[in-house]
Scaffold this motif. Structure first.
Motif, PDB file in Angstrom:
ATOM      1  N   UNK A  86      21.199  26.931 109.987  1.00  0.00           N
ATOM      2  CA  UNK A  86      20.850  25.708 110.706  1.00  0.00           C
ATOM      3  C   UNK A  86      21.667  25.528 111.979  1.00  0.00           C
ATOM      4  N   UNK A  87      21.039  25.025 112.995  1.00  0.00           N
ATOM      5  CA  UNK A  87      21.717  24.650 114.230  1.00  0.00           C
ATOM      6  C   UNK A  87      22.466  23.342 114.044  1.00  0.00           C
ATOM      7  N   UNK A  88      21.921  22.447 113.244  1.00  0.00           N
ATOM      8  CA  UNK A  88      22.474  21.113 113.066  1.00  0.00           C
ATOM      9  C   UNK A  88      21.528  20.076 113.636  1.00  0.00           C
ATOM     10  N   UNK A  89      21.457  18.925 113.010  1.00  0.00           N
ATOM     11  CA  UNK A  89      20.575  17.860 113.490  1.00  0.00           C
ATOM     12  C   UNK A  89      21.043  17.335 114.838  1.00  0.00           C
ATOM     13  N   UNK A  90      20.087  17.075 115.719  1.00  0.00           N
ATOM     14  CA  UNK A  90      20.421  16.377 116.949  1.00  0.00           C
ATOM     15  C   UNK A  90      19.209  15.591 117.412  1.00  0.00           C
ATOM     16  N   UNK A  91      19.454  14.648 118.300  1.00  0.00           N
ATOM     17  CA  UNK A  91      18.402  13.800 118.842  1.00  0.00           C
ATOM     18  C   UNK A  91      18.238  14.084 120.321  1.00  0.00           C
ATOM     19  N   UNK A  92      17.005  14.232 120.757  1.00  0.00           N
ATOM     20  CA  UNK A  92      16.706  14.410 122.171  1.00  0.00           C
ATOM     21  C   UNK A  92      15.991  13.184 122.701  1.00  0.00           C
ATOM     22  N   UNK A  93      16.490  12.658 123.810  1.00  0.00           N
ATOM     23  CA  UNK A  93      15.872  11.501 124.447  1.00  0.00           C
ATOM     24  C   UNK A  93      15.440  11.900 125.853  1.00  0.00           C
ATOM     25  N   UNK A  94      14.154  11.806 126.142  1.00  0.00           N
ATOM     26  CA  UNK A  94      13.602  12.271 127.402  1.00  0.00           C
ATOM     27  C   UNK A  94      12.971  11.102 128.159  1.00  0.00           C
ATOM     28  N   UNK A  95      13.209  11.040 129.469  1.00  0.00           N
ATOM     29  CA  UNK A  95      12.726   9.895 130.254  1.00  0.00           C
ATOM     30  C   UNK A  95      12.548  10.288 131.718  1.00  0.00           C
ATOM     31  N   UNK A  96      11.937   9.381 132.468  1.00  0.00           N
ATOM     32  CA  UNK A  96      11.782   9.517 133.924  1.00  0.00           C
ATOM     33  C   UNK A  96      11.033  10.784 134.326  1.00  0.00           C
ATOM     34  N   UNK A  97       9.970  11.102 133.622  1.00  0.00           N
ATOM     35  CA  UNK A  97       9.185  12.286 133.968  1.00  0.00           C
ATOM     36  C   UNK A  97       8.453  12.060 135.293  1.00  0.00           C
ATOM     37  N   UNK A  98       8.701  12.935 136.258  1.00  0.00           N
ATOM     38  CA  UNK A  98       8.048  12.895 137.557  1.00  0.00           C
ATOM     39  C   UNK A  98       7.015  14.019 137.607  1.00  0.00           C
ATOM     40  N   UNK A  99       5.735  13.677 137.497  1.00  0.00           N
ATOM     41  CA  UNK A  99       4.683  14.685 137.471  1.00  0.00           C
ATOM     42  C   UNK A  99       4.574  15.450 138.791  1.00  0.00           C
ATOM     43  N   UNK A 100       4.952  14.817 139.890  1.00  0.00           N
ATOM     44  CA  UNK A 100       4.839  15.482 141.177  1.00  0.00           C
ATOM     45  C   UNK A 100       5.922  16.538 141.371  1.00  0.00           C
ATOM     46  N   UNK A 101       7.065  16.359 140.727  1.00  0.00           N
ATOM     47  CA  UNK A 101       8.187  17.297 140.857  1.00  0.00           C
ATOM     48  C   UNK A 101       8.385  18.152 139.614  1.00  0.00           C
ATOM     49  N   UNK A 102       7.828  17.717 138.485  1.00  0.00           N
ATOM     50  CA  UNK A 102       8.038  18.424 137.228  1.00  0.00           C
ATOM     51  C   UNK A 102       9.384  18.137 136.597  1.00  0.00           C
ATOM     52  N   UNK A 103      10.098  17.143 137.117  1.00  0.00           N
ATOM     53  CA  UNK A 103      11.447  16.836 136.617  1.00  0.00           C
ATOM     54  C   UNK A 103      11.391  15.813 135.491  1.00  0.00           C
ATOM     55  N   UNK A 104      12.414  15.853 134.635  1.00  0.00           N
ATOM     56  CA  UNK A 104      12.527  14.899 133.532  1.00  0.00           C
ATOM     57  C   UNK A 104      13.999  14.799 133.136  1.00  0.00           C
ATOM     58  N   UNK A 105      14.436  13.600 132.770  1.00  0.00           N
ATOM     59  CA  UNK A 105      15.828  13.393 132.354  1.00  0.00           C
ATOM     60  C   UNK A 105      15.994  13.764 130.887  1.00  0.00           C
ATOM     61  N   UNK A 106      17.079  14.475 130.585  1.00  0.00           N
ATOM     62  CA  UNK A 106      17.342  14.968 129.229  1.00  0.00           C
ATOM     63  C   UNK A 106      18.666  14.406 128.740  1.00  0.00           C
ATOM     64  N   UNK A 107      18.647  13.802 127.557  1.00  0.00           N
ATOM     65  CA  UNK A 107      19.876  13.338 126.910  1.00  0.00           C
ATOM     66  C   UNK A 107      19.824  13.759 125.446  1.00  0.00           C
TER      67      UNK A 107
END
Length: 215
Positions: A86-107
């Motif tokens: 196992x890698x271990x449990x973790x939570x991913x929170x994704x926000x601010x997806x910009x479709x024109x740039x393909x960018x997204x914030x990762x936490x």
């Protein structure tokens, strides 16, 4: 898999759909060429050779919100790695997806204080997505760079139901107890209870999100 959905998705898709580049564009946003430019061709080829699925396209699945992950190791180019660990449990929170740039914030974060905060690059189409992100770490006043990616599929409730996790050491200046440049570990979604499935197995240790880059 737990998921918190942000609002406005259908409206956003309707507004953006008419002004984005065509999915079939050879060199457009989300194309292999753009992904290679983001990763470098060497890293792109290593991802493909490992068996990591890269979903091209400029209309990726909607993954904004919070997701929980519990992946297990399925492939590695490191000696003595135990498959199924196992890698271990973790939570991913994704926000601010910009479709024109393909960018997204990762936490990404887990109990115990481990976290990653960065900007990612999101590709894919339909129910499929691939999220690439680069993180710089410091170990004993030396810096190393990890290239990571999550690739998968969502269902109609925008829950991630299938996924792979890739962790590739893009640059290690020679830190002794950290995996070397070019090393990788590929993980996939594990079965329920996978976090403890390797406990007690002779010769194995349970991996956690805090020591994924160690040898």
């Amino acid at each position: 898999m737990k998921k918190t959905i942000t609002s406005g998705f259908l409206i956003l898709m309707g507004l953006m759909g008419g002004c984005m580049e065509l999915e079939g564009s050879k060199d457009g946003l989300g194309s292999r060429k753009k992904i290679e430019e983001y990763l470098t061709k060497e890293v792109y080829d290593a991802f493909v050779e490992s068996g990591f699925d890269i979903h091209t396209g400029n209309q990726p699945a909607w993954i904004e919100g919070t997701h929980e992950f519990s992946p297990v190791l399925v492939k590695s180019n490191l000696e003595n790695d135990v498959m199924g660990r196992p890698f271990g449990k973790f939570t991913g929170s994704f926000s601010n997806h910009d479709y024109m740039e393909g960018s997204i914030s990762v936490h990404n974060f887990a109990d115990g204080g481990w976290y990653e905060i960065t900007e990612g690059y999101l590709t894919g189409k339909g129910y499929y997505f691939t999220l690439f992100y680069t993180v710089d770490y410091q170990h004993n006043e030396e810096n190393y760079t990890l290239q990571s990616a999550i690739s998968g599929k969502i269902n109609e409730e925008y829950e991630i139901v299938e996924y792979q996790l890739m962790r590739y050491m893009k640059f290690n200046p020679g830190i002794g107890n950290i995996i070397s440049t070019g090393s990788y570990r590929l993980y996939e979604k594990g079965p329920t209870g996978s976090e403890s499935s390797m406990e007690g197995l002779e010769g194995s240790t349970v991996f956690t999100v805090k020591d994924f880059e160690t040898k």
